[in-house]
Design a protein around this motif. Structure first.
Motif, mmCIF file in Angstrom:
data_model
loop_
_atom_site.group_PDB
_atom_site.id
_atom_site.type_symbol
_atom_site.label_atom_id
_atom_site.label_comp_id
_atom_site.label_asym_id
_atom_site.label_seq_id
_atom_site.Cartn_x
_atom_site.Cartn_y
_atom_site.Cartn_z
ATOM 1 N N GLY A 185 14.353 11.382 -9.692
ATOM 2 C CA GLY A 185 12.960 11.675 -9.383
ATOM 3 C C GLY A 185 12.298 10.460 -8.758
ATOM 4 O O GLY A 185 12.781 9.331 -8.906
ATOM 5 N N VAL A 186 11.202 10.712 -8.041
ATOM 6 C CA VAL A 186 10.449 9.627 -7.417
ATOM 7 C C VAL A 186 8.973 9.872 -7.690
ATOM 8 O O VAL A 186 8.460 10.966 -7.478
ATOM 9 C CB VAL A 186 10.692 9.560 -5.893
ATOM 10 N N CYS A 187 8.321 8.839 -8.160
ATOM 11 C CA CYS A 187 6.897 8.905 -8.480
ATOM 12 C C CYS A 187 6.189 7.830 -7.658
ATOM 13 O O CYS A 187 6.518 6.655 -7.765
ATOM 14 C CB CYS A 187 6.728 8.650 -9.977
ATOM 15 N N VAL A 188 5.256 8.237 -6.825
ATOM 16 C CA VAL A 188 4.473 7.304 -6.028
ATOM 17 C C VAL A 188 3.118 7.154 -6.714
ATOM 18 O O VAL A 188 2.427 8.133 -6.941
ATOM 19 C CB VAL A 188 4.297 7.808 -4.576
ATOM 20 N N LYS B 157 0.075 13.048 1.457
ATOM 21 C CA LYS B 157 0.610 14.000 2.442
ATOM 22 C C LYS B 157 2.120 13.861 2.568
ATOM 23 O O LYS B 157 2.839 14.854 2.661
ATOM 24 C CB LYS B 157 -0.051 13.796 3.806
ATOM 25 N N ARG B 158 2.606 12.640 2.537
ATOM 26 C CA ARG B 158 4.047 12.411 2.656
ATOM 27 C C ARG B 158 4.793 12.912 1.425
ATOM 28 O O ARG B 158 5.872 13.497 1.547
ATOM 29 C CB ARG B 158 4.314 10.935 2.901
ATOM 30 N N VAL B 159 4.226 12.709 0.250
ATOM 31 C CA VAL B 159 4.855 13.222 -0.968
ATOM 32 C C VAL B 159 4.887 14.751 -0.920
ATOM 33 O O VAL B 159 5.891 15.371 -1.286
ATOM 34 C CB VAL B 159 4.139 12.704 -2.238
ATOM 35 N N CYS C 201 0.865 -1.180 0.000
ATOM 36 C CA CYS C 201 0.000 0.000 0.000
ATOM 37 C C CYS C 201 0.899 1.227 0.000
ATOM 38 O O CYS C 201 1.934 1.243 0.679
ATOM 39 C CB CYS C 201 -0.887 -0.002 1.247
ATOM 40 N N THR C 202 0.530 2.251 -0.756
ATOM 41 C CA THR C 202 1.353 3.465 -0.771
ATOM 42 C C THR C 202 1.389 4.128 0.594
ATOM 43 O O THR C 202 2.285 4.903 0.875
ATOM 44 C CB THR C 202 0.854 4.479 -1.817
ATOM 45 N N GLY C 203 0.441 3.792 1.466
ATOM 46 C CA GLY C 203 0.459 4.313 2.830
ATOM 47 C C GLY C 203 1.677 3.845 3.606
ATOM 48 O O GLY C 203 2.036 4.419 4.628
ATOM 49 N N LYS C 204 2.339 2.799 3.125
ATOM 50 C CA LYS C 204 3.561 2.294 3.764
ATOM 51 C C LYS C 204 4.809 3.040 3.300
ATOM 52 O O LYS C 204 5.891 2.845 3.851
ATOM 53 C CB LYS C 204 3.738 0.803 3.470
ATOM 54 N N VAL C 205 4.680 3.875 2.281
ATOM 55 C CA VAL C 205 5.821 4.645 1.782
ATOM 56 C C VAL C 205 6.032 5.830 2.718
ATOM 57 O O VAL C 205 5.152 6.675 2.876
ATOM 58 C CB VAL C 205 5.592 5.129 0.334
ATOM 59 N N ASP C 206 7.168 5.879 3.350
ATOM 60 C CA ASP C 206 7.475 6.919 4.323
ATOM 61 C C ASP C 206 8.303 8.028 3.676
ATOM 62 O O ASP C 206 8.954 7.808 2.648
ATOM 63 C CB ASP C 206 8.246 6.301 5.493
ATOM 64 N N VAL C 207 8.295 9.179 4.298
ATOM 65 C CA VAL C 207 9.098 10.308 3.833
ATOM 66 C C VAL C 207 10.561 9.887 3.705
ATOM 67 O O VAL C 207 11.234 10.219 2.726
ATOM 68 C CB VAL C 207 8.951 11.515 4.796
ATOM 69 N N LEU C 208 11.042 9.128 4.682
ATOM 70 C CA LEU C 208 12.444 8.694 4.655
ATOM 71 C C LEU C 208 12.755 7.794 3.464
ATOM 72 O O LEU C 208 13.856 7.854 2.913
ATOM 73 C CB LEU C 208 12.808 7.978 5.957
ATOM 74 N N LYS D 33 8.169 19.786 -0.185
ATOM 75 C CA LYS D 33 8.581 20.974 0.586
ATOM 76 C C LYS D 33 10.037 20.854 1.022
ATOM 77 O O LYS D 33 10.800 21.815 0.930
ATOM 78 C CB LYS D 33 7.678 21.160 1.799
ATOM 79 N N ILE D 34 10.425 19.674 1.485
ATOM 80 C CA ILE D 34 11.816 19.455 1.913
ATOM 81 C C ILE D 34 12.760 19.647 0.733
ATOM 82 O O ILE D 34 13.795 20.322 0.854
ATOM 83 C CB ILE D 34 11.983 18.054 2.539
#
Length: 116
Positions: A35-38, A57-59, A16-23, A64-65
């Motif tokens: 580049g990164v595409c979720v 939200k994480r993307v 699930c993309t919900g498991k993809v963390d900011v880190l 912003k970072i």
């Protein structure tokens, strides 16, 4: 059906993309990704209820970072589609590849080469 999308795109499957963390996303840039595409489920259609909303939200946090540190937030994108939309996935991949080619290589990757 054989889909045509750029060969330099590496696909990493997650439950699930919900498991993809900011880190995870930032680590990809640290390791040299340009580049990164979720790509997640359609909004409101997540099997895990709100995983794709968390991913979005994480993307946005990553964008912003990346803007803050000078890499450019447009290098990270979130797309939503259903599993039956393979041709649309291929189109997203092509669009992302074109965007990243216009932006050029990841500045972190260039800085590491200069330092070495």
């Amino acid at each position: 059906m054989r889909l045509q999308y750029p060969s330099d795109i590496k696909i990493i499957f997650v439950p699930c993309t919900g498991k993809v963390d900011v880190l995870h996303i930032l680590r990809a840039f640290e390791k040299g990704a340009d580049g990164v595409c979720v790509v997640g489920c359609l909004e409101g259609d997540c099997h895990f209820i709100s995983g794709n909303f968390r991913a979005r939200k994480r993307v946005e946090q990553v964008q912003k970072i990346l803007d803050t540190i000078g890499i450019g937030g447009e290098r990270a994108q979130m797309y939503n589609l259903s599993s039956g939309e393979g041709p649309r996935f291929a189109q997203f991949a092509i669009e992302m590849d074109e965007r990243i080619r216009k932006l050029g290589p990841n500045p972190m990757k260039l800085a590491k080469k200069k330092a070495a």
